[in-house]
Design a protein around this motif. Structure first.
Motif, PDB file in Angstrom:
ATOM      1  N   SER A  53      53.167  21.120  -6.749  1.00 19.60           N
ATOM      2  CA  SER A  53      52.287  22.328  -7.487  1.00 19.60           C
ATOM      3  C   SER A  53      52.296  22.663  -5.653  1.00 19.60           C
ATOM      4  CB  SER A  53      50.604  21.868  -7.957  1.00 19.60           C
ATOM      5  OG  SER A  53      50.021  20.841  -6.795  1.00 19.60           O
ATOM      6  N   SER A  54      52.724  22.089  -4.670  1.00 16.71           N
ATOM      7  CA  SER A  54      52.554  22.335  -3.652  1.00 16.71           C
ATOM      8  C   SER A  54      53.618  23.665  -3.346  1.00 16.71           C
ATOM      9  CB  SER A  54      53.195  21.318  -2.346  1.00 16.71           C
ATOM     10  OG  SER A  54      54.022  21.443  -2.416  1.00 16.71           O
ATOM     11  N   GLU A  55      52.291  24.421  -1.964  1.00 17.58           N
ATOM     12  CA  GLU A  55      54.107  25.639  -1.878  1.00 17.58           C
ATOM     13  C   GLU A  55      54.965  25.676  -1.336  1.00 17.58           C
ATOM     14  OE1 GLU A  55      53.451  29.373   1.928  1.00 17.58           O
ATOM     15  OE2 GLU A  55      51.400  28.013   0.878  1.00 17.58           O
ATOM     16  N   PRO A  56      55.345  23.947  -0.972  1.00 19.72           N
ATOM     17  CA  PRO A  56      56.956  24.494  -0.420  1.00 19.72           C
ATOM     18  C   PRO A  56      57.469  23.975  -1.596  1.00 19.72           C
ATOM     19  CG  PRO A  56      55.622  23.209   0.826  1.00 19.72           C
ATOM     20  CD  PRO A  56      54.460  23.745  -0.119  1.00 19.72           C
ATOM     21  N   ALA A  57      57.245  23.040  -2.854  1.00 22.15           N
ATOM     22  CA  ALA A  57      57.801  23.183  -3.754  1.00 22.15           C
ATOM     23  C   ALA A  57      58.352  24.057  -4.648  1.00 22.15           C
ATOM     24  CB  ALA A  57      57.248  21.407  -3.970  1.00 22.15           C
ATOM     25  N   ILE A  58      57.100  24.685  -4.139  1.00 17.90           N
ATOM     26  CA  ILE A  58      56.937  26.325  -5.603  1.00 17.90           C
ATOM     27  C   ILE A  58      58.472  27.386  -5.113  1.00 17.90           C
ATOM     28  CG2 ILE A  58      56.005  28.064  -6.386  1.00 17.90           C
ATOM     29  CD1 ILE A  58      53.366  25.861  -7.007  1.00 17.90           C
TER      30      ILE A  58
END
Length: 606
Positions: A53-58
Motif C-alpha cells: 500500500s506504499s506510495e512507491p508501489a502504487i
C-alpha cells in the motif's frame, strides 16, 4: 549488537545472496525476505505488508498503465519516429538530438520501455546513415537512464527515498524536487558524449540473425473504400498523414500501375496502395476511416456475410515461412488462391532482399518468404501441419488508437500537474490517471494489466519492509555510527560522495530499488548524527543507485543494447567510470546547493 540485529543481518545476508546469485526471481526473493521478517517477529503483519500500500508501489504500477496508454495511442511511436527523423545523417547531430529527446521521454515513462522503443529506431538510423550502431546505442541508453532523474516518479529509487523521508517526519520530496539535478546530469551526459565520441567503439552491431524476423519490412495493400474521406484528397495529403507510419511503394487504379504519382493527384475510390509497414500498422488499419486491407475487403466482397463471419469471427493473424520444398514456390499468390484452397487471407508479405513493387496477387513466392495470414483460429491450427510451410509463428502486433492520442497526452499531463501542484497526493493523481486511460479507452483493461510489470511491483512492495526493519532494529544506526567514526570530521560534500559511491557500487549487483532500501536508512541516520537535513544524503544515495554506469549489468537498459551494439564489459568500464565520477561530483554539488545552502558555482568563478 543485540539478538534482533543479528537475526536481521542473517536475513539480509540471505536476501543479498539470492539477489546476487539470481537463483530465484527478484520478486520471489523479496517475498521470502518479507515472510522471514514477519515470521521472526522483527516486523508485525501490518509493517510486513506495508509495501503493497506504499506510495512507491502504487505510483510504479500506475505509471506502467499511463505509459501503456501513450504506447497504445501511438504517442511514443510518433515521438520515437520524430527523434529518428530529426537526428539527420551525421553522428554528432544524431547524438545531440537523441540524448535530450530520449531523456525527456524517459522522465515521464519507464526507461526500459523507452530504451526498447528507441532500439530499433537507432539501429535503423545507423544502418540507413552508415553510422556504426555502437556509436548511437550507448548514448541512447545513457539518456534513457539519466532521464529518470528528471522527475520523482520515473525511478523506483526516488519514490522509495521520498517514502523514507516522509515516514520519518520530513516533508518528503515533490515531483520536481530533483529536476535541477537531473537537468544538470542530462546536460553533462550530452557534453560528455559529444566531446568524448572518440572513446565510443566502432562496431556495426548485430542483427543479422534477428533481422530475419524483424517486423518492420512487411508489404501489404491498402484499399481506398467507397465513401472514404480520402476520396478527392491529393496524394500529398495522404503521404503527410501516413508518412511516418508506412512507405508507399506503388499506386494501382483499376489494376493498372500509375506511372506518374504527382503530389497533387487525387485519390479515388477503389485505389490500391502497395505499402511497406510494420505489423502494428497492419493491425491498426481497421480503425482508419475509409482505408482497409485490400485482401480482407476483397474477400468480404467475394463471400456471403455468413461465410465472412465464419472466417473472421475468431480471427487471428500468424506469420508463415514458405518451406524450401514448398509446392507454393514459383507460383503467384493469385494462382494459389489461399482463400479457396486454405481458407485464409494473405494480408502481408516479407522478403529478405529487395523492395517489392508488384501487386501482391502477382508476386511469385520464393523459399523463405514470410506470409502474414489472417483466418479463423481453427483453420490456422490445421494449417500448422501443412508441408508447404516451414513453421507458423505468432504475429505479435498491437493496434494503435491514434485518434485518442490527444486524450492520452491530456491525461498524462493532468496527472503530472495534479501531483506537482499537490492538488492530489502523488499516488492518487497517477492512479486516477491510470484509471482514466482505461475509461477513455486509450488502452483496454487487458493491455493495461499486461503492461504492469508485476515483478517490479512485487519486488518494490517486498523490499520496502526490509528498510523498515533496518531502522526498527537499529541496524541502520549501527552502520551509520561505524561510518561516522571515520566521517565525523569530513565536510558534508565528502560524506555525500561516500553515500553516492556506496550506492553506485552496490547497485551493480542489486537493483536500484533494493540498493536504496538498504542504504537510504543509513544515509538518514548519518544526516541526523551530523545535525544536517536528511534530504541531500538520501537523494545522493538514490542517485548513486540510479545514475552509475560502471558495468552493463548495473542497468537493465544497458543489457538491452549489449548484444545489438556488440559492446564488451571493457567498453562500459572505459566510458562509464569517468562519466560516473563526473556524475557523482555534479550530484553531490547540486544536492549541497539545493538543501545545504552550498554555492552553486565554485569560489572564484565570479
Amino acid at each position: 549488537m543485540d539478538f534482533q540485529q543479528i537475526l536481521f543481518l542473517v536475513i539480509l545476508t540471505g536476501a543479498l545472496v539470492l539477489f546476487i546469485s539470481g537463483k530465484l526471481r527478484v520478486d520471489v526473493t523479496a517475498m521470502l525476505t518479507l515472510m522471514a521478517l514477519a515470521l521472526t517477529g522483527i516486523l508485525d503483519g501490518k509493517e510486513a505488508l506495508s509495501g503493497f500500500s506504499s506510495e512507491p508501489a502504487i505510483i510504479v504500477a500506475a505509471v506502467f498503465v499511463l505509459s501503456a496508454g501513450l504506447a497504445a495511442t501511438g504517442v511514443t511511436d510518433r515521438i520515437g519516429a520524430l527523434i529518428g527523423k530529426a537526428a539527420g545523417g551525421s553522428e554528432w547531430r544524431a547524438i545531440a538530438i537523441t540524448i535530450p529527446a530520449v531523456a525527456t521521454l524517459a522522465a515521464f515513462s519507464h526507461h526500459l520501455m523507452v530504451t526498447a522503443m528507441m532500439l530499433p529506431i537507432m539501429l535503423r538510423l545507423a544502418r540507413d546513415k552508415s553510422i556504426p550502431a555502437s556509436r548511437l546505442l550507448m548514448p541512447m541508453s545513457l539518456a534513457a537512464s539519466l532521464g529518470t532523474t528528471l522527475t520523482l516518479f520515473s525511478a523506483p529509487a526516488f519514490l522509495i527515498a521520498a517514502d523514507l523521508l516522509e515516514r520519518n517526519g520530513g516533508e518528503g520530496l515533490h515531483v520536481f524536487s530533483i529536476t535541477p539535478i537531473g537537468a544538470a546530469l542530462v546536460l553533462l551526459g550530452l557534453v560528455y558524449m559529444l566531446l568524448g565520441r572518440w572513446i565510443l567503439p566502432r562496431r556495426t552491431g548485430s542483427g543479422g540473425e534477428t533481422d530475419y524476423l524483424r517486423l518492420d519490412h512487411y508489404y501489404t495493400e491498402l484499399l481506398i473504400e467507397d465513401a472514404s474521406p480520402w476520396i478527392g484528397k491529393p496524394y500529398a495529403e495522404f503521404q503527410k498523414a501516413f508518412g511516418d507510419r508506412l512507405a508507399v511503394v506503388d499506386w494501382l487504379r483499376q489494376g493498372m500501375r500509375r506511372r506518374r504519382r504527382a503530389s497533387d493527384q487525387p485519390l479515388l475510390a477503389g485505389d490500391v496502395l502497395l505499402v511497406r509497414t510494420s505489423p502494428d500498422e497492419i493491425a491498426s488499419i481497421k480503425d482508419e476511416p475509409g482505408v482497409a486491407l485490400h485482401s480482407v475487403a476483397k474477400y468480404g466482397e467475394s463471400r456471403t456475410d455468413e461465410d465472412k463471419s465464419e472466417l473472421l469471427g475468431e480471427e487471428q493473424i500468424v506469420q508463415a515461412v514458405v518451406a524450401p520444398d514448398s509446392e507454393f514456390i514459383g507460383r503467384t499468390l493469385g494462382e494459389i488462391d489461399f482463400v479457396r484452397t486454405l481458407g485464409v487471407v494473405v494480408v502481408g508479405l516479407w522478403r529478405r532482399d529487395g523492395w517489392l513493387r508488384d501487386e501482391m496477387s502477382q508476386m511469385v513466392l520464393r523459399e523463405g518468404d514470410l506470409l502474414v495470414l489472417w483466418g479463423r483460429q481453427q483453420t490456422l491450427s490445421e494449417l500448422a501441419s501443412h508441408r508447404g510451410f516451414l513453421m507458423l509463428m505468432p504475429f505479435t502486433a498491437a493496434g494503435r488508437q491514434r485518434r485518442r492520442a490527444p486524450v492520452a497526452l491530456g491525461i498524462m499531463a493532468a496527472a503530472i500537474v495534479a501531483a506537482a501542484t499537490e492538488v492530489l497526493p502523488a499516488q492518487i493523481a497517477f492512479l486516477a490517471g491510470a484509471v482514466a486511460m482505461v475509461l477513455t479507452r486509450c488502452v483496454d483493461i487487458e493491455n493495461a494489466y499486461r503492461n504492469v510489470e508485476v515483478r517490479i511491483f512485487v519486488m518494490i512492495a517486498g523490499v520496502i519492509p526490509l528498510g523498515v526493519a533496518m531502522q526498527k532494529t537499529g541496524t541502520a544506526q549501527l552502520f551509520a555510527d561505524q561510518l561516522l567514526r571515520f566521517a565525523a570530521d569530513w565536510p558534508p560534500l565528502t560524506v555525500l560522495l561516500v553515500m553516492f559511491w556506496a550506492a553506485a557500487l552496490l547497485t551493480q549487483i542489486l537493483s536500484d530499488a533494493a540498493t536504496t532500501v538498504l542504504l537510504a536508512p543509513v544515509a538518514f541516520s548519518v544526516a541526523s548524527a551530523l545535525g544536517l537535513p536528511p534530504e541531500p544524503f538520501v537523494v545522493c544515495t538514490a542517485l548513486g543507485a540510479v545514475a552509475s554506469f560502471l558495468t552493463p549489468i548495473g542497468h537493465h537498459g544497458n543489457l538491452l543494447i549489449l548484444n545489438p551494439g556488440q559492446y564488451t564489459f571493457g567498453d562500459f568500464l572505459r566510458i562509464g567510470v569517468p562519466l560516473t565520477v563526473l556524475i557523482s561530483i555534479v550530484c553531490t554539488w547540486m544536492a549541497r546547493w539545493l538543501w545545504l545552502d552550498g554555492p552553486l558555482l565554485p569560489a572564484g568563478w565570479f
